[in-house]
Motif scaffolding. Structure first.
Motif, PDB file in Angstrom:
ATOM      1  N   MET A   1       0.744  -1.028  -0.151  1.00 31.63           N
ATOM      2  CA  MET A   1      -0.052  -0.179  -0.074  1.00 31.63           C
ATOM      3  C   MET A   1       0.896   1.234   0.259  1.00 31.63           C
ATOM      4  N   ASP A   2       0.474   2.156  -0.870  1.00 34.92           N
ATOM      5  CA  ASP A   2       1.311   3.642  -0.828  1.00 34.92           C
ATOM      6  C   ASP A   2       0.604   4.401   0.251  1.00 34.92           C
ATOM      7  N   TRP A   3       1.070   4.465   1.479  1.00 35.20           N
ATOM      8  CA  TRP A   3       0.726   5.384   2.597  1.00 35.20           C
ATOM      9  C   TRP A   3       1.026   6.506   2.257  1.00 35.20           C
ATOM     10  N   ALA A   5       1.107   8.302  -0.494  1.00 35.60           N
ATOM     11  CA  ALA A   5      -0.072   8.701  -1.632  1.00 35.60           C
ATOM     12  C   ALA A   5      -1.291   9.117  -0.853  1.00 35.60           C
ATOM     13  N   ARG A   6      -1.620   7.988  -0.083  1.00 35.53           N
ATOM     14  CA  ARG A   6      -2.694   8.110   0.660  1.00 35.53           C
ATOM     15  C   ARG A   6      -2.821   9.121   1.881  1.00 35.53           C
ATOM     16  N   ALA A   7      -1.684   9.561   2.458  1.00 33.07           N
ATOM     17  CA  ALA A   7      -1.604  10.462   3.363  1.00 33.07           C
ATOM     18  C   ALA A   7      -1.723  11.919   2.463  1.00 33.07           C
ATOM     19  N   ALA A   9      -3.287  12.494  -0.180  1.00 34.51           N
ATOM     20  CA  ALA A   9      -4.601  12.581  -0.880  1.00 34.51           C
ATOM     21  C   ALA A   9      -5.472  13.067   0.197  1.00 34.51           C
ATOM     22  N   LEU A  10      -5.492  12.498   1.399  1.00 30.36           N
ATOM     23  CA  LEU A  10      -6.143  12.789   2.611  1.00 30.36           C
ATOM     24  C   LEU A  10      -6.018  14.266   3.331  1.00 30.36           C
ATOM     25  N   VAL A  45       4.849  10.064   5.788  1.00 30.61           N
ATOM     26  CA  VAL A  45       3.382  10.108   6.050  1.00 30.61           C
ATOM     27  C   VAL A  45       3.025  10.966   7.155  1.00 30.61           C
ATOM     28  N   GLN A  62     -10.695   9.169   9.155  1.00 32.67           N
ATOM     29  CA  GLN A  62     -10.122   8.643   8.031  1.00 32.67           C
ATOM     30  C   GLN A  62      -8.640   8.474   8.475  1.00 32.67           C
ATOM     31  N   PHE A  66      -4.973   4.451   8.661  1.00 33.92           N
ATOM     32  CA  PHE A  66      -3.667   4.224   8.648  1.00 33.92           C
ATOM     33  C   PHE A  66      -3.318   3.435   9.852  1.00 33.92           C
TER      34      PHE A  66
END
Length: 109
Positions: A1-3, A5-7, A9-10, A45, A62, A66
């Motif tokens: 998982m690309d943490w 990129a998720r962080a 985006a959030l 992150v 959200q 994580f």
């Protein structure tokens, strides 16, 4: 998982519409913090998420998507009045004369 990129985006979603004292998008501050520690995935992150819970409490749920260690670190970085936060901030000292990002930028609420 690309943490990372998720962080990112959030943080981008959470800080949408926020501006700094200069009227610039607040996400610029968050991006600059992340850029300064690029190369350490865990720290990056946290850099993206460091103001989400504090400034955008509607997005706190959200952050719980994580890993637990990230959630805990974000909580420690958030000014929420908890004993852990107060304890961790008491041990953080900025060198004399070092204004840093936090000194230059404030969120408009």
């Amino acid at each position: 998982m690309d943490w990372i990129a998720r962080a990112r985006a959030l943080a981008t979603e959470a800080h949408a519409g926020q501006v700094d004292k200069a009227g610039q998008p607040y996400i610029g501050h968050v991006g600059r913090v992340a850029a300064r520690i690029r190369g350490d995935a865990d720290a990056e992150v946290l850099a993206w998420l460091h103001d989400v819970v504090e400034d955008c409490p509607g997005f706190a749920a959200q952050v719980r998507a994580f890993p637990p260690a990230v959630q805990h670190a974000v909580q420690l970085l958030s000014r929420n009045g908890s004993a852990d936060t107060d304890h961790s901030r008491a041990h953080c000292r900025r060198p004399a004369g070092a204004e840093g990002e936090a000194g230059r930028y404030r969120r408009q609420r």
